[in-house]
Scaffold this motif. Structure first.
Motif, PDB file in Angstrom:
ATOM      1  N   GLY A  83       1.481   2.361  -2.308  1.00 11.54           N
ATOM      2  CA  GLY A  83       1.603   3.198  -3.490  1.00 11.54           C
ATOM      3  C   GLY A  83       0.530   2.875  -4.509  1.00 11.54           C
ATOM      4  N   ASP A  84       0.943   2.623  -5.746  1.00  9.89           N
ATOM      5  CA  ASP A  84      -0.005   2.269  -6.793  1.00  9.89           C
ATOM      6  C   ASP A  84      -0.447   0.816  -6.702  1.00  9.89           C
ATOM      7  OD1 ASP A  84       0.187   4.823  -7.781  1.00  9.89           O
ATOM      8  OD2 ASP A  84       1.563   4.308  -9.405  1.00  9.89           O
ATOM      9  N   SER A 106       7.409  -0.654  -6.028  1.00 12.63           N
ATOM     10  CA  SER A 106       6.304  -0.281  -6.913  1.00 12.63           C
ATOM     11  C   SER A 106       5.673  -1.460  -7.635  1.00 12.63           C
ATOM     12  CB  SER A 106       6.801   0.725  -7.957  1.00 12.63           C
ATOM     13  OG  SER A 106       7.840   0.148  -8.753  1.00 12.63           O
ATOM     14  N   SER A 107       6.324  -2.650  -7.613  1.00 11.36           N
ATOM     15  CA  SER A 107       5.773  -3.738  -8.430  1.00 11.36           C
ATOM     16  C   SER A 107       5.989  -5.139  -7.875  1.00 11.36           C
ATOM     17  CB  SER A 107       6.375  -3.682  -9.840  1.00 11.36           C
ATOM     18  OG  SER A 107       7.783  -3.763  -9.798  1.00 11.36           O
TER      19      SER A 107
END
Length: 395
Positions: free
Chosen positions: A245-246, A314-315
């Protein structure tokens, strides 16, 4: 064939196994049946339940090398596999019980299962060096070689049962038919590693001799590349990008010596638009870490060599590290995209390979002085519980 149904024997036990398999696929059982299954299943412990003794006895009788884990992969907190020289085992209940999935000629280097049925592996025939790309469509019980010649791939990454990537030192290949045919993806000159998240989006570690590392980025399948990160270093050799993802992480290597490796770990939470230096580990044996400027930490997990990395959600990110000289294996982690990194307590071992499926649950295959073992964590790597161990492994 569904290998999750072979764990138990007997009527109630068979019901338990079927319910476990149903659970792995997200199904539910009637309350009465679930209660009967719960009563029939032994309490969760190491997960051995006779499998370890049987595998070791059969292997010892063959006079070949001791059993060792070479790779581990979990699909979720319950379902996963571990493989090594001539065997593969698996669990569908979070390691409470393991079973034999495969036993035969293949010595597995890397395994890759995008789902619980389809899988690929880089493997060699026991006693030989050439590695082949092999595939399974029954969860790992049987395998088929996809080519007659040895593969050029050092690493594979299948996104689903059709699409996947094969990586060598300087080249990247893409398949959309399950590995039967491949096409070369253009990468920049002097590429030393690449990572693609889709057929169009990817990153490459590029060396600029005498100048350092470059992280390059493409969004058109390798037709064009743009600079994402520049890290100064006199003698760049190799690195690795991890992306989900990011989240993007760049692990860039310095030198190695005295069982130590110097390296820098960079993090990006916006697909490589900006980066922060998380770890810059200088070592006496490996010299300075690549890059310059401030870093959060000057040592990584176990302060020896970096292992593999897992990105979750995501993190969250996890990096394994090991120190052969100190006989320690540990994990470092972040829960906020690299803004705060924590190195966690070590456990005994020479090296380790991790597989995390969530921010708390994870597994690690550890090679020690006299054992090859599987450990599980339920607190993000702060503590580890031994689940399975082969004794008398090779060094």
């Amino acid at each position: 064939m569904n290998w999750t149904k072979k764990i138990y024997q007997g009527p109630l036990a068979l019901l338990s196994a079927v319910l476990l398999a149903a659970s792995a696929w997200g199904l539910s059982a009637p309350p009465a049946q679930a209660a009967a299954a719960q009563a029939a299943v032994p309490a969760c412990s190491t997960g051995d339940h006779g499998l370890l003794k049987g595998l070791q006895a059969e292997h010892a009788a063959s006079g070949t090398a001791p059993l060792n884990f070479s790779d581990i992969q979990f699909l979720n907190a319950d379902t996963g596999r571990a493989a090594g020289n001539g065997f593969m085992i698996g669990t569908s209940d979070g390691g409470c019980h393991f079973q034999e999935i495969y036993k035969g000629q293949w010595s597995f280097g890397q395994i890759d299962f995008p789902d619980n049925v389809h899988g690929w592996a880089l493997a060699s025939v026991k006693g030989t060096a050439a590695a082949y790309l092999i595939a399974t469509a029954d969860g790992g019980s049987t395998w088929k070689r996809l080519t007659d010649t040895a593969t050029v791939f050092d690493r594979i990454d299948f996104k689903d049962n059709k699409q996947g990537f094969g990586y060598s030192l300087a080249s990247t290949y893409y398949t959309k038919d399950g590995g039967r045919t491949w096409r070369l993806i253009p990468t920049p000159a002097n590429t030393r590693s690449a990572e693609f998240t889709s057929a169009s989006s990817g990153y490459a570690v590029v060396v600029a001799p005498g100048a350092g590392y470059r992280i390059m980025k493409t969004s058109d399948g390798g037709a064009t590349w743009s600079l994402s990160l520049k890290s100064a270093f006199a003698y760049p050799e190799s690195g690795r990008v991890y992306a989900n993802g990011d989240q993007v992480y760049a692990l860039l290597y310095g030198g190695s010596g005295m069982s130590q490796t110097s390296y820098s770990l960079y993090a990006s939470s916006n697909k490589g638009k900006s980066w922060s230096r998380v770890i810059a580990q200088n070592t006496a044996g490996g010299g300075p870490a690549p890059g310059s400027g401030a870093a959060q930490l000057t040592t990584g997990p176990a302060s020896g060599k970096p292992g593999n990395m897992q990105l979750v959600g995501s993190s969250a990110a996890f990096l394994s590290g090991f120190s052969p000289a100190a006989e320690k294996v540990a994990v470092g982690r972040t829960y906020n995209g690299g803004k705060k990194w924590t190195n966690l307590p070590a456990i005994p071992g020479y090296d380790g390979l991790i597989s995390f499926t969530g921010v708390t649950e994870g597994w690690m295959a550890v090679r020690g002085q006299n054992a090859s073992s599987l450990y599980a964590t339920e607190d993000g790597g702060s503590t580890w519980k031994l689940k399975f161990a082969f004794k008398g492994t090779e060094q």
